[in-house]
Design a protein around this motif. Structure first.
Motif, PDB file in Angstrom:
ATOM      1  N   GLU A   1       0.837  -1.218   0.000  1.00 31.91           N
ATOM      2  CA  GLU A   1       0.000   0.000   0.000  1.00 31.91           C
ATOM      3  C   GLU A   1       0.868   1.263   0.000  1.00 31.91           C
ATOM      4  O   GLU A   1       0.531   2.271  -0.627  1.00 31.91           O
ATOM      5  CB  GLU A   1      -0.947   0.016   1.195  1.00 31.91           C
ATOM      6  N   HIS A   2       2.038   1.210   0.680  1.00 35.52           N
ATOM      7  CA  HIS A   2       2.928   2.372   0.711  1.00 35.52           C
ATOM      8  C   HIS A   2       3.599   2.559  -0.655  1.00 35.52           C
ATOM      9  O   HIS A   2       3.704   3.669  -1.174  1.00 35.52           O
ATOM     10  CB  HIS A   2       4.011   2.193   1.790  1.00 35.52           C
ATOM     11  N   GLU A   3       4.048   1.428  -1.200  1.00 36.43           N
ATOM     12  CA  GLU A   3       4.718   1.484  -2.505  1.00 36.43           C
ATOM     13  C   GLU A   3       3.775   2.038  -3.562  1.00 36.43           C
ATOM     14  O   GLU A   3       4.138   2.905  -4.362  1.00 36.43           O
ATOM     15  CB  GLU A   3       5.193   0.079  -2.901  1.00 36.43           C
ATOM     16  N   ARG A   4       2.559   1.548  -3.536  1.00 37.98           N
ATOM     17  CA  ARG A   4       1.608   1.981  -4.561  1.00 37.98           C
ATOM     18  C   ARG A   4       1.199   3.435  -4.372  1.00 37.98           C
ATOM     19  O   ARG A   4       0.932   4.141  -5.339  1.00 37.98           O
ATOM     20  CB  ARG A   4       0.410   1.044  -4.593  1.00 37.98           C
TER      21      ARG A   4
ATOM     22  N   LYS B   1       3.352   9.399  -9.699  1.00 36.37           N
ATOM     23  CA  LYS B   1       2.680   8.996 -10.942  1.00 36.37           C
ATOM     24  C   LYS B   1       3.667   8.514 -11.998  1.00 36.37           C
ATOM     25  O   LYS B   1       3.543   8.811 -13.186  1.00 36.37           O
ATOM     26  CB  LYS B   1       1.825  10.142 -11.494  1.00 36.37           C
ATOM     27  N   LYS B   2       4.670   7.790 -11.552  1.00 36.68           N
ATOM     28  CA  LYS B   2       5.650   7.156 -12.458  1.00 36.68           C
ATOM     29  C   LYS B   2       6.426   6.119 -11.650  1.00 36.68           C
ATOM     30  O   LYS B   2       6.332   6.097 -10.427  1.00 36.68           O
ATOM     31  CB  LYS B   2       6.589   8.207 -13.051  1.00 36.68           C
ATOM     32  N   PRO B   3       7.175   5.255 -12.303  1.00 32.47           N
ATOM     33  CA  PRO B   3       7.978   4.284 -11.549  1.00 32.47           C
ATOM     34  C   PRO B   3       8.972   4.999 -10.621  1.00 32.47           C
ATOM     35  O   PRO B   3       9.479   6.066 -10.967  1.00 32.47           O
ATOM     36  CB  PRO B   3       8.711   3.503 -12.637  1.00 32.47           C
ATOM     37  N   VAL B   4       9.204   4.407  -9.475  1.00 39.02           N
ATOM     38  CA  VAL B   4      10.069   5.036  -8.479  1.00 39.02           C
ATOM     39  C   VAL B   4      11.163   4.050  -8.064  1.00 39.02           C
ATOM     40  O   VAL B   4      10.890   2.873  -7.838  1.00 39.02           O
ATOM     41  CB  VAL B   4       9.258   5.428  -7.225  1.00 39.02           C
ATOM     42  N   ILE B   5      12.390   4.569  -7.985  1.00 37.79           N
ATOM     43  CA  ILE B   5      13.481   3.760  -7.446  1.00 37.79           C
ATOM     44  C   ILE B   5      13.792   4.275  -6.045  1.00 37.79           C
ATOM     45  O   ILE B   5      14.115   5.451  -5.869  1.00 37.79           O
ATOM     46  CB  ILE B   5      14.749   3.847  -8.325  1.00 37.79           C
ATOM     47  N   VAL B   6      13.635   3.398  -5.074  1.00 32.71           N
ATOM     48  CA  VAL B   6      13.926   3.763  -3.688  1.00 32.71           C
ATOM     49  C   VAL B   6      15.251   3.118  -3.309  1.00 32.71           C
ATOM     50  O   VAL B   6      15.440   1.913  -3.522  1.00 32.71           O
ATOM     51  CB  VAL B   6      12.812   3.270  -2.740  1.00 32.71           C
ATOM     52  N   THR B   7      16.172   3.924  -2.761  1.00 30.85           N
ATOM     53  CA  THR B   7      17.480   3.360  -2.399  1.00 30.85           C
ATOM     54  C   THR B   7      17.777   3.582  -0.915  1.00 30.85           C
ATOM     55  O   THR B   7      17.086   4.362  -0.248  1.00 30.85           O
ATOM     56  CB  THR B   7      18.621   4.014  -3.221  1.00 30.85           C
ATOM     57  N   ASP B   8      18.804   2.906  -0.448  1.00 30.36           N
ATOM     58  CA  ASP B   8      19.336   3.103   0.898  1.00 30.36           C
ATOM     59  C   ASP B   8      18.327   2.791   2.005  1.00 30.36           C
ATOM     60  O   ASP B   8      17.899   3.663   2.751  1.00 30.36           O
ATOM     61  CB  ASP B   8      19.910   4.530   1.028  1.00 30.36           C
ATOM     62  N   TYR B   9      17.973   1.539   2.065  1.00 29.10           N
ATOM     63  CA  TYR B   9      17.024   1.033   3.073  1.00 29.10           C
ATOM     64  C   TYR B   9      17.740   0.771   4.402  1.00 29.10           C
ATOM     65  O   TYR B   9      18.959   0.540   4.428  1.00 29.10           O
ATOM     66  CB  TYR B   9      16.414  -0.285   2.592  1.00 29.10           C
ATOM     67  N   PRO B  10      16.988   0.729   5.490  1.00 28.34           N
ATOM     68  CA  PRO B  10      17.571   0.344   6.785  1.00 28.34           C
ATOM     69  C   PRO B  10      18.204  -1.042   6.687  1.00 28.34           C
ATOM     70  O   PRO B  10      17.623  -1.945   6.084  1.00 28.34           O
ATOM     71  CB  PRO B  10      16.362   0.280   7.725  1.00 28.34           C
ATOM     72  N   LYS B  11      19.361  -1.205   7.276  1.00 31.17           N
ATOM     73  CA  LYS B  11      20.067  -2.483   7.119  1.00 31.17           C
ATOM     74  C   LYS B  11      19.318  -3.642   7.766  1.00 31.17           C
ATOM     75  O   LYS B  11      19.403  -4.777   7.322  1.00 31.17           O
ATOM     76  CB  LYS B  11      21.508  -2.372   7.638  1.00 31.17           C
ATOM     77  N   ASP B  12      18.537  -3.337   8.797  1.00 34.60           N
ATOM     78  CA  ASP B  12      17.882  -4.425   9.531  1.00 34.60           C
ATOM     79  C   ASP B  12      16.738  -5.099   8.781  1.00 34.60           C
ATOM     80  O   ASP B  12      16.281  -6.165   9.184  1.00 34.60           O
ATOM     81  CB  ASP B  12      17.373  -3.912  10.885  1.00 34.60           C
ATOM     82  N   ILE B  13      16.260  -4.491   7.701  1.00 39.58           N
ATOM     83  CA  ILE B  13      15.191  -5.164   6.952  1.00 39.58           C
ATOM     84  C   ILE B  13      15.726  -5.754   5.653  1.00 39.58           C
ATOM     85  O   ILE B  13      14.968  -6.220   4.819  1.00 39.58           O
ATOM     86  CB  ILE B  13      14.012  -4.202   6.640  1.00 39.58           C
ATOM     87  N   LYS B  14      17.046  -5.736   5.475  1.00 42.53           N
ATOM     88  CA  LYS B  14      17.608  -6.253   4.223  1.00 42.53           C
ATOM     89  C   LYS B  14      18.600  -7.389   4.484  1.00 42.53           C
ATOM     90  O   LYS B  14      19.047  -7.597   5.617  1.00 42.53           O
ATOM     91  CB  LYS B  14      18.292  -5.113   3.458  1.00 42.53           C
ATOM     92  N   ALA B  15      18.934  -8.103   3.420  1.00 43.22           N
ATOM     93  CA  ALA B  15      19.767  -9.292   3.545  1.00 43.22           C
ATOM     94  C   ALA B  15      21.221  -8.947   3.906  1.00 43.22           C
ATOM     95  O   ALA B  15      21.661  -7.808   3.724  1.00 43.22           O
ATOM     96  CB  ALA B  15      19.735 -10.090   2.246  1.00 43.22           C
TER      97      ALA B  15
ATOM     98  N   ASP C   1      15.019  -0.739  -4.527  1.00 41.63           N
ATOM     99  CA  ASP C   1      13.823  -1.424  -5.006  1.00 41.63           C
ATOM    100  C   ASP C   1      13.244  -0.552  -6.111  1.00 41.63           C
ATOM    101  O   ASP C   1      13.277   0.674  -6.004  1.00 41.63           O
ATOM    102  CB  ASP C   1      12.772  -1.549  -3.900  1.00 41.63           C
ATOM    103  N   ILE C   2      12.731  -1.172  -7.150  1.00 43.12           N
ATOM    104  CA  ILE C   2      12.002  -0.404  -8.169  1.00 43.12           C
ATOM    105  C   ILE C   2      10.521  -0.720  -8.027  1.00 43.12           C
ATOM    106  O   ILE C   2      10.123  -1.894  -7.966  1.00 43.12           O
ATOM    107  CB  ILE C   2      12.499  -0.717  -9.591  1.00 43.12           C
ATOM    108  N   LEU C   3       9.745   0.334  -7.927  1.00 42.39           N
ATOM    109  CA  LEU C   3       8.308   0.205  -7.714  1.00 42.39           C
ATOM    110  C   LEU C   3       7.567   0.627  -8.972  1.00 42.39           C
ATOM    111  O   LEU C   3       7.874   1.670  -9.555  1.00 42.39           O
ATOM    112  CB  LEU C   3       7.872   1.092  -6.541  1.00 42.39           C
ATOM    113  N   ALA C   4       6.606  -0.190  -9.368  1.00 45.73           N
ATOM    114  CA  ALA C   4       5.877   0.105 -10.610  1.00 45.73           C
ATOM    115  C   ALA C   4       4.399   0.317 -10.318  1.00 45.73           C
ATOM    116  O   ALA C   4       3.849  -0.299  -9.411  1.00 45.73           O
ATOM    117  CB  ALA C   4       6.052  -1.050 -11.596  1.00 45.73           C
ATOM    118  N   PRO C   5       3.768   1.192 -11.122  1.00 48.60           N
ATOM    119  CA  PRO C   5       2.343   1.443 -10.932  1.00 48.60           C
ATOM    120  C   PRO C   5       1.526   0.160 -11.054  1.00 48.60           C
ATOM    121  O   PRO C   5       1.805  -0.681 -11.903  1.00 48.60           O
ATOM    122  CB  PRO C   5       1.984   2.421 -12.051  1.00 48.60           C
ATOM    123  N   GLY C   6       0.540   0.029 -10.199  1.00 45.32           N
ATOM    124  CA  GLY C   6      -0.364  -1.124 -10.252  1.00 45.32           C
ATOM    125  C   GLY C   6       0.188  -2.356  -9.589  1.00 45.32           C
ATOM    126  O   GLY C   6      -0.529  -3.332  -9.388  1.00 45.32           O
TER     127      GLY C   6
END
Ligand code: ATP
Ligand code: MG
Ligand code: MG
Ligand code: MG
Length: 476
Positions: free
Chosen positions: A350-353, A361-375, A391-396
């Motif tokens: 729901e947040h991504e969308r 209103k276009k694809p979004v690239i989100v970078t630099d996430y908290p280390k604790d939620i990533k591998a 992460d790349i987020l796409a509409p829909g």
């Protein structure tokens, strides 16, 4: 077999020539016109049967779903709706189809209904278009990487590693399930198993892919991936295909640029080579949306959406910016989000969308996430809190790509593995890349079905894979 595919017949180049066509009956009217389809296009070819060519018994056997072989002359069509048709000189029924029992009637079926008829849904226009587009995208993937000198590296399906550390693995064993050998502490004794240890189906080819990048510089994998996660969403399958490129001498920015270029290449390829199918899907979507209230309908049609994505840069924000945008959003103030939002959470669909569909209103690239939620393998940023993830987020859809720059510094990687309880001795084969000539490198995983969803405008991931595997569903 001098058969011509219907797609080629319809181009009209063979007008005046004798041709042979084979396919399945879509309709039969006035005891004279048969429409047949062979899956090469959604358009049928019309066969004209002149009086006396076939007897009454044969005529009765021309039913929806029956398969035919027809020889005749390709002629310009007198009727409206098609450019050419075949004036039959002989007609042979290859396989009968009981009209009463044929599961696909000449009415519109729901996608849910067709999911249960997976063996026959390929014969519908919607799935014909979807799976031809899927095929084209698979081909374009290889072409994209081949053009750029990447080596297609086949990573194993049977593996002993859980790359994501998420514990969503399908275990594989040859041990007798009704009599599992146990160790003294009552744990299963996998030393007697086929591989002498516990193994599972791969959740990602990345770790093995990194080994390839550390020798060939640029590699990609493209194969089936398995996750025993609760896939009761419209975006998750238990068996899906993933494309995972891995590049030496790349940082996060190089990675981001390649991923955007890749996605646009795939869209451009389909727009060029599958125009007819995309137009069909575009129209289909508009029809579907007619029953929705105005505000729920898409602002752009499918083709318009794809063109827009092709012609505009993706937005790039950091995870922290994403959180700030969400916290400042009208949707947040109106308590429209189900999941809580604060720095440190994993972004929910729901947040991504919201970010993609409402805010940018276009694809979004989100970078630099908290280390604790990533591998564990993602490269640690200097702030000590985040990693060089994207992460790349796409509409829909939401997330279609997950990637990162990898941690190439042995000491930092070992420290992180310890913190996350990942046994370094079992991962020695992986750590060797950091011991001997380590270099900065990066890569990403694109979920193939999510990409097919995006390009076809379909909304449920079960409808873009030929045989969907989801919880409690492995019928055929
Ligand atoms: P999600 O957050 O949607 O569960 P993920 O972050 O767990 O995805 P990754 O491990 O980053 O997924 O995998 C890379 C890509 O593989 C994802 O971006 C997505 O496109 C795809 N993917 C992951 N899990 C699935 C699944 N169960 N079915 C289909 N595609 C998937
Ligand atoms: Mg997941
Ligand atoms: Mg995710
Ligand atoms: Mg991810």
């Amino acid at each position: 077999n001098k058969r011509t595919k219907i797609k080629d017949l319809l181009s009209g180049e063979q007008v005046g020539q004798e041709v042979i066509v084979m396919g399945w009956v879509r309709s039969f009217r006035n005891n004279q016109f048969v429409a047949i389809n062979d899956g090469s296009t959604n358009n049928n070819i019309q066969i004209v049967i002149e009086l006396g060519l076939i007897d009454e018994v044969t005529a009765k056997r021309i039913t929806t779903g029956a398969s035919l072989k027809v020889s005749g002359t390709l002629i310009e069509s007198l009727g409206k709706g098609q450019k050419v048709e075949i004036k039959a000189t002989s007609l042979e029924i290859l396989g009968d189809s009981d009209a009463e029992k044929y599961p696909l009637q000449p009415k519109k079926h729901s996608l849910e209904f067709l999911r249960e008829k997976a063996h026959l849904r390929f014969r519908t226009n919607t799935f014909g278009a979807v799976f031809r587009v899927r095929h084209a995208l698979a081909f374009a993937i290889h072409q994209f990487f081949n053009e750029r000198g990447f080596v297609y590296l086949h990573t194993p399906i049977l593996t002993a590693s859980d790359a994501e550390g998420a514990g969503e693995m399908f275990q594989v064993t040859t041990l007798p399930l009704n009599n599992l050998p146990k160790k003294e502490n009552n744990e299963i004794d996998f030393s007697q198993d086929f591989f002498g240890k516990a193994t599972n189906l791969t959740v990602s080819g990345q770790l093995e892919g990194e080994l390839g990048a550390m020798a060939f510089s640029d590699i990609y994998t493209f194969g089936p991936t398995f996750r025993a996660e609760n896939s009761n969403t419209t975006r998750h399958l238990a068996e899906f295909w993933m494309i995972e490129p891995e590049m030496a001498f790349y940082d996060l920015e190089d990675n981001r640029i390649l991923a955007e270029e890749f996605i646009k290449y795939l869209i451009g390829y389909a727009m060029k080579h599958n125009r007819e199918d995309l137009e069909f899907l575009d129209t289909r979507l508009k029809e579907e949306e007619k029953s929705l209230p105005q505000e729920k309908r898409s602002e752009l049609g499918l083709i318009e959406k794809l063109e827009f994505v092709l012609n505009n840069n993706f937005e790039h924000i950091s995870y922290s910016e994403a959180i700030d945008i969400l916290l400042a959003s009208p949707a947040y103030k109106k308590k429209k989000f189900k999941y809580e939002i604060k720095w440190g959470i994993d972004l929910q669909s729901e947040h991504e969308r919201y970010l993609v569909e409402k805010h940018f209103k276009k694809p979004v690239i989100v970078t630099d996430y908290p280390k604790d939620i990533k591998a564990f393998y993602m490269r640690q940023n200097d702030d000590g809190k985040t990693v060089a993830a994207m992460d790349i987020l796409a509409p829909g859809i939401g997330e279609i790509v997950g990637g990162s720059q990898r941690e190439e510094r042995l000491d930092k990687l070992e420290k992180r593995m310890k913190e996350m309880d990942i046994p370094a001795d079992e991962m020695s084969w992986y750590l060797d890349t950091r011991r001997f000539g380590s270099v900065p490198h990066a890569g990403f995983g694109l979920g193939f079905e999510r990409m097919v969803l995006f390009v076809t405008g379909m909304t449920n991931i079960r409808d873009v894979i030929p045989f969907a595997r989801t919880p409690k569903n492995c019928e055929f």
